[in-house]
Design a protein around this motif. Structure first.
Motif, PDB file in Angstrom:
ATOM      1  N   ASP A   1      23.882   8.324   2.626  1.00  0.00           N
ATOM      2  CA  ASP A   1      22.548   8.253   3.203  1.00  0.00           C
ATOM      3  C   ASP A   1      22.647   8.536   4.706  1.00  0.00           C
ATOM      4  OD1 ASP A   1      19.883   7.880   3.560  1.00  0.00           O
ATOM      5  OD2 ASP A   1      19.842   5.751   3.026  1.00  0.00           O
ATOM      6  N   GLU A   2      22.209   9.708   5.090  1.00  0.00           N
ATOM      7  CA  GLU A   2      22.291  10.157   6.490  1.00  0.00           C
ATOM      8  C   GLU A   2      23.672   9.872   7.084  1.00  0.00           C
ATOM      9  OE1 GLU A   2      18.966   9.511   8.990  1.00  0.00           O
ATOM     10  OE2 GLU A   2      17.559   9.298   7.337  1.00  0.00           O
ATOM     11  N   PRO A   3      24.699  10.497   6.512  1.00  0.00           N
ATOM     12  CA  PRO A   3      26.063  10.133   6.904  1.00  0.00           C
ATOM     13  C   PRO A   3      26.427  10.495   8.337  1.00  0.00           C
ATOM     14  CG  PRO A   3      26.096  12.067   5.487  1.00  0.00           C
ATOM     15  CD  PRO A   3      24.691  11.551   5.486  1.00  0.00           C
TER      16      PRO A   3
ATOM     17  N   GLU B   1       0.810  -1.214   0.000  1.00  0.00           N
ATOM     18  CA  GLU B   1       0.000   0.000   0.000  1.00  0.00           C
ATOM     19  C   GLU B   1       0.852   1.276   0.000  1.00  0.00           C
ATOM     20  OE1 GLU B   1      -3.894   0.277   0.522  1.00  0.00           O
ATOM     21  OE2 GLU B   1      -3.089  -1.226  -0.862  1.00  0.00           O
ATOM     22  N   THR B   2       2.081   1.145   0.553  1.00  0.00           N
ATOM     23  CA  THR B   2       2.926   2.330   0.714  1.00  0.00           C
ATOM     24  C   THR B   2       3.613   2.697  -0.588  1.00  0.00           C
ATOM     25  OG1 THR B   2       3.560   1.113   2.687  1.00  0.00           O
ATOM     26  CG2 THR B   2       4.496   3.319   2.422  1.00  0.00           C
ATOM     27  N   ALA B   3       3.530   3.954  -0.947  1.00  0.00           N
ATOM     28  CA  ALA B   3       4.334   4.443  -2.058  1.00  0.00           C
ATOM     29  C   ALA B   3       5.587   5.065  -1.459  1.00  0.00           C
ATOM     30  CB  ALA B   3       3.551   5.466  -2.869  1.00  0.00           C
ATOM     31  N   ALA B   4       6.694   4.325  -1.515  1.00  0.00           N
ATOM     32  CA  ALA B   4       7.943   4.842  -0.944  1.00  0.00           C
ATOM     33  C   ALA B   4       8.457   5.992  -1.794  1.00  0.00           C
ATOM     34  CB  ALA B   4       8.981   3.731  -0.846  1.00  0.00           C
ATOM     35  N   LEU B   5       8.331   5.838  -3.117  1.00  0.00           N
ATOM     36  CA  LEU B   5       8.631   6.934  -4.034  1.00  0.00           C
ATOM     37  C   LEU B   5       7.453   7.087  -4.979  1.00  0.00           C
ATOM     38  CD1 LEU B   5      12.339   6.729  -5.268  1.00  0.00           C
ATOM     39  CD2 LEU B   5      11.361   8.190  -3.502  1.00  0.00           C
TER      40      LEU B   5
ATOM     41  N   GLY C   1      14.471  15.218   4.140  1.00  0.00           N
ATOM     42  CA  GLY C   1      13.130  14.707   4.375  1.00  0.00           C
ATOM     43  C   GLY C   1      13.038  14.004   5.705  1.00  0.00           C
ATOM     44  N   PRO C   2      11.827  13.929   6.262  1.00  0.00           N
ATOM     45  CA  PRO C   2      11.636  13.275   7.556  1.00  0.00           C
ATOM     46  C   PRO C   2      11.693  11.752   7.414  1.00  0.00           C
ATOM     47  CG  PRO C   2       9.537  13.985   6.695  1.00  0.00           C
ATOM     48  CD  PRO C   2      10.570  14.474   5.739  1.00  0.00           C
ATOM     49  N   ASN C   3      11.593  11.039   8.520  1.00  0.00           N
ATOM     50  CA  ASN C   3      11.549   9.569   8.491  1.00  0.00           C
ATOM     51  C   ASN C   3      10.475   9.095   7.531  1.00  0.00           C
ATOM     52  OD1 ASN C   3      12.197   9.613  11.945  1.00  0.00           O
ATOM     53  ND2 ASN C   3      13.536   8.724  10.437  1.00  0.00           N
TER      54      ASN C   3
ATOM     55  N   THR D   1      19.565  13.728   4.411  1.00  0.00           N
ATOM     56  CA  THR D   1      19.700  14.123   5.804  1.00  0.00           C
ATOM     57  C   THR D   1      18.353  14.528   6.365  1.00  0.00           C
ATOM     58  OG1 THR D   1      20.829  15.634   7.320  1.00  0.00           O
ATOM     59  CG2 THR D   1      20.275  16.488   5.159  1.00  0.00           C
ATOM     60  N   GLN D   2      18.246  14.378   7.684  1.00  0.00           N
ATOM     61  CA  GLN D   2      17.084  14.939   8.367  1.00  0.00           C
ATOM     62  C   GLN D   2      17.480  16.225   9.054  1.00  0.00           C
ATOM     63  OE1 GLN D   2      14.773  12.281  10.786  1.00  0.00           O
ATOM     64  NE2 GLN D   2      15.908  10.527  10.035  1.00  0.00           N
ATOM     65  N   TYR D   3      18.795  16.516   9.033  1.00  0.00           N
ATOM     66  CA  TYR D   3      19.277  17.713   9.720  1.00  0.00           C
ATOM     67  C   TYR D   3      19.318  18.866   8.749  1.00  0.00           C
ATOM     68  CZ  TYR D   3      20.920  14.279  13.080  1.00  0.00           C
ATOM     69  OH  TYR D   3      20.999  13.255  13.972  1.00  0.00           O
TER      70      TYR D   3
HETATM   71  N1  LIG Z   1      11.549  -3.187   2.145  1.00  0.00           N
HETATM   72  C1  LIG Z   1      10.471  -2.474   2.460  1.00  0.00           C
HETATM   73  N2  LIG Z   1       9.287  -3.082   2.653  1.00  0.00           N
HETATM   74  C2  LIG Z   1       8.182  -2.380   2.951  1.00  0.00           C
HETATM   75  N3  LIG Z   1       8.142  -1.044   3.077  1.00  0.00           N
HETATM   76  C3  LIG Z   1       9.277  -0.365   2.907  1.00  0.00           C
HETATM   77  C4  LIG Z   1      10.504  -1.037   2.586  1.00  0.00           C
HETATM   78  N4  LIG Z   1      11.473  -0.099   2.460  1.00  0.00           N
HETATM   79  C5  LIG Z   1      10.888   1.081   2.693  1.00  0.00           C
HETATM   80  N5  LIG Z   1       9.568   0.950   2.956  1.00  0.00           N
HETATM   81  C6  LIG Z   1       8.616   2.038   3.234  1.00  0.00           C
HETATM   82  O1  LIG Z   1       8.823   3.036   2.269  1.00  0.00           O
HETATM   83  C7  LIG Z   1       8.769   4.327   2.862  1.00  0.00           C
HETATM   84  C8  LIG Z   1      10.047   5.071   2.582  1.00  0.00           C
HETATM   85  O2  LIG Z   1      11.115   4.425   3.233  1.00  0.00           O
HETATM   86  P1  LIG Z   1      12.608   4.966   3.202  1.00  0.00           P
HETATM   87  O3  LIG Z   1      13.430   3.992   3.958  1.00  0.00           O
HETATM   88  O4  LIG Z   1      13.011   5.252   1.802  1.00  0.00           O
HETATM   89  O5  LIG Z   1      12.494   6.323   4.010  1.00  0.00           O
HETATM   90  P2  LIG Z   1      13.638   7.271   4.569  1.00  0.00           P
HETATM   91  O6  LIG Z   1      13.323   8.638   4.083  1.00  0.00           O
HETATM   92  O7  LIG Z   1      14.970   6.727   4.229  1.00  0.00           O
HETATM   93  O8  LIG Z   1      13.402   7.199   6.129  1.00  0.00           O
HETATM   94  P3  LIG Z   1      14.448   7.274   7.348  1.00  0.00           P
HETATM   95  O9  LIG Z   1      14.712   8.706   7.603  1.00  0.00           O
HETATM   96  O10 LIG Z   1      13.701   6.649   8.475  1.00  0.00           O
HETATM   97  O11 LIG Z   1      15.657   6.493   6.957  1.00  0.00           O
HETATM   98  C9  LIG Z   1       8.500   4.106   4.340  1.00  0.00           C
HETATM   99  O12 LIG Z   1       7.113   4.281   4.562  1.00  0.00           O
HETATM  100  C10 LIG Z   1       8.897   2.677   4.568  1.00  0.00           C
HETATM  101  O13 LIG Z   1       8.105   2.112   5.581  1.00  0.00           O
END
Ligand SMILES: Nc1ncnc2c1ncn2[C@@H]1O[C@H](COP(=O)(O)OP(=O)(O)OP(=O)(O)O)[C@@H](O)[C@H]1O
Ligand SMILES: [Mg+2]
Lengths: 280, 324
Positions: free
Chosen positions: B163-165, B19-23, B40-42, B195-197
């Motif tokens: 990635d978040e070095p 269901e999640t669109a990661a990108l 960007g945030p978590n 980065t989140q900073y």
């Molecule tokens: N292997 C996976 N399986 C399922 N969902 C995933 C997977 N990898 C990432 N996601 C989901 O995709 C979205 C983006 O994840 P991503 O790890 O790219 O975020 P991020 O910006 O790197 O976060 P963070 O700051 O916590 O590292 C999140 O909602 C995450 O739950």
């Protein structure tokens, strides 16, 4: 910038695959040198099982083909050692799984995948290192066998063939281990695999003859791929406890080759597919 | 490089997990020789974007080129041009730092001698030369990060992904990583760092892309992003909590915008156009209303405020929490 030159021809690619595979093998071997604890522990564990079954339970173990149940426990140790050779190969699966999952968890696999190295090297290196480890383990077990009175009574070709069969089984088990390592995520999964090794071993002819088990359980044990290698090597070593009434026990030598090849045919493509699917 | 002048170009990248669109329609261009901060945030999709660009993950849609090579059709060339420092240090923990770097050097197809020399160079450069034969497991988090960075620089990559070095590093280690990144860029490497900073992006990046729920919602220089939400801001701290509501009304009238409120610190903040006039107006109006200000200051907006304005929620907080 010192950007690397990619291989252009098939020969170049093969050279890279061999060189990179060997680099990864050396790295896995370096682990055992730098951290010998787990390897030594697993060797001691196998030795302990030989002693435990050979001396503690041995007298109470029923063996086939001896009427009156009056066999000496020296015979049981002759019976046991081929089973133990195969069991140590099975214990190797847990080690393969554990190494593969640790690399995935620590991100080392990803680093390898993002580098311009031969994609096969990770898997080939793991397999080669595990085979070398299996040879070491087998040598220790042979020494242990000699110490408890086990002997190979056949000729040199039979003895060599028996050990080749044992290593062939390990080769097949490596691909199961790599495949499981790639699907299992956490350390609990590794523990589960290691725990399941024992029932799998007990459900074979490693410790007791399947003919002494209840009917259907005996049949399962006879068709256990481990049993074919065990029976075949008992026959080749001239140790007691081989042969039987069923087709599978009568064709142990054949099946000791067929089973591993079948396992490779199934799990090698699965492992390769799974590795490629890490990018999905 | 492929001679496109672009270290990274991504168009409409998409990646779904159930269901999640990661990108979700991720677009980004990083010119050669520059640093781009992906902020960007978590859960915003930073790691997903980096993994796709580093050929570790296949996108469901869109296309991307790194160092002029398509990530889908020329992954080997991409891998030969990049360095990747993942979110978690990816080094062999059993081997020593030197063994790690030599092994990776061999896998980059350096000769044994060159791999050894390169390892020594990098160990010295990242102040790891004194660690001897210790396994990387015994390194501190900062040392492991530096080893990770060193391993990514064995070939002096054209494009470096970080990635978040500096997440989880103390200020000193953080500065060391920043210094390393700066000197790399001086040497011509292009960098994409997540980065989140906000201060980290501000410090290192000439270009910042703000990522929210898998999509770049703003892109530009730090200054341009700041100017997006008004040139300058006025901050007023009042003495007594009881004075806040009156002060908000006064400041809101002068600014023409609704002020932001930090109740705990009794701080009121609002964008202003004409800085000097606004300052005198606020001082006079507060005085007339009988309010005693503890502190009044004019300042540029922080990237935190940029983020809040652009995405409707604060940085460092998952999107879902605020979406409800
Ligand atoms: N292997 C996976 N399986 C399922 N969902 C995933 C997977 N990898 C990432 N996601 C989901 O995709 C979205 C983006 O994840 P991503 O790890 O790219 O975020 P991020 O910006 O790197 O976060 P963070 O700051 O916590 O590292 C999140 O909602 C995450 O739950
Ligand atoms: Mg991430």
């Amino acid at each position: 910038m010192t950007t690397s030159v990619l291989p252009q021809t098939a020969t170049d690619r093969l050279r890279w695959a061999v060189a990179d595979g060997w680099t990864v093998t050396r790295r896995d071997l370096a682990h055992w040198v730098r951290q010998p604890g787990p390897v030594i522990f697993s060797l001691l564990f196998s030795v302990m099982i030989v002693l435990m079954f050979g001396y503690l339970f041995g007298g109470a173990m029923a063996m086939p083909g001896r009427a009156g149940g009056g066999q000496a426990s020296g015979d049981y140790r002759e019976f046991l050692m081929p089973g133990m050779f195969v069991m140590t190969m099975l214990f190797g699966v847990g080690e393969t799984v554990s190494a593969v999952t640790a690399d995935a968890r620590k991100g080392v696999t990803d680093r390898f995948r993002a580098m311009p190295m031969a994609p096969s090297a990770v898997v080939v290196g793991r397999g080669t290192a595990d085979m070398l480890n299996a040879i070491l383990v087998l040598l220790v077990m042979i020494a242990c066998g000699f110490a408890v009175g086990w002997r190979a009574h056949g000729g040199v070709p039979e003895t060599v063939l028996a050990f080749v069969l044992v290593l062939l089984l390990r080769f097949a088990l490596i691909w199961i281990g790599i495949y499981l390592g790639l699907i299992i995520k956490g350390e609990e999964g590794v523990t589960m695999v290691q725990t399941l090794e024992f029932p799998l071993g007990f459900l074979s002819s490693a410790f007791v003859a399947p003919s002494t088990m209840p009917g259907w359980l005996g049949a399962v044990a006879e068709w256990n791929p481990l049993s074919s290698t065990i029976l075949a090597t008992r026959e080749l070593f001239g140790n007691p406890g081989w042969g039987g009434d069923s087709w599978i026990t009568q064709h142990a030598l054949l099946m000791a080759i067929v089973w591993p090849l079948l396992l490779v045919a199934i799990f090698f493509p699965l492992a390769v597919r799974r590795y490629a699917a890490l990018g999905r | 490089m492929g001679g496109t002048g672009r270290a990274v170009s991504a168009e409409g990248l998409g990646k779904r997990y159930g269901e999640t669109a990661a990108l979700d329609g991720f677009d980004l261009t990083v010119p050669e020789g520059t640093v781009c901060g992906l902020l960007g945030p978590n859960g915003a999709g930073k790691t997903t974007a980096v993994r796709i660009l580093a050929t570790l993950l296949r996108p469901d849609g869109g296309r991307a080129e790194v160092a002029g090579f398509d990530v889908a059709s020329r992954p080997a060339e991409v891998r030969a041009s990049i360095g990747l420092v993942g979110q978690h240090a990816a080094v062999d923990e059993v081997l020593s730092g030197k063994q790690n770097l030599e092994m990776f050097g061999r896998l980059y197809h350096l000769s044994p001698g060159r791999a050894r020399r390169r390892a020594d160079e990098l160990l010295a450069r990242f102040e790891l030369a004194g660690t001897g034969n210790k396994p990387a497991k015994q390194y501190s988090g900062g040392m492991r990060r530096r080893l990770d960075l060193a391993a990514s620089l064995i070939l002096e990559p054209a494009v470096l992904f970080l990635d978040e070095p500096t997440t989880g590093l103390d200020p000193r280690s953080r500065n060391e990583v920043w210094e390393a990144v700066r000197s790399l860029v001086d040497g011509g490497t292009s960098v994409l760092l997540t980065t989140q900073y906000l201060d980290e992006a501000d410090q290192l990046a000439g270009q910042i892309a703000v990522l929210d729920r898998g999509r770049v919602v703003a892109n530009g220089t730090p200054d341009r992003l700041k100017s997006l939400i008004g040139a300058e801001r006025i901050d007023v701290v009042v003495h007594h909590a009881g004075e806040i509501s009156t002060a908000v009304a006064v400041i809101g009238r002068i600014s023409g915008n609704d002020p932001e409120l930090d109740v705990d610190n009794r701080r009121i903040s609002a964008p202003v156009r004409d800085r000097v006039a606004a300052l005198t107006d606020v001082v006079r109006a507060l005085h007339d209303a009988g309010i005693e200000a503890e502190d009044i200051a004019l300042r540029r907006p922080t990237l935190d405020e940029v983020f809040l304005r652009l995405t409707g929620h604060r940085a460092g907080r998952p999107a879902e929490e605020v979406a409800t």
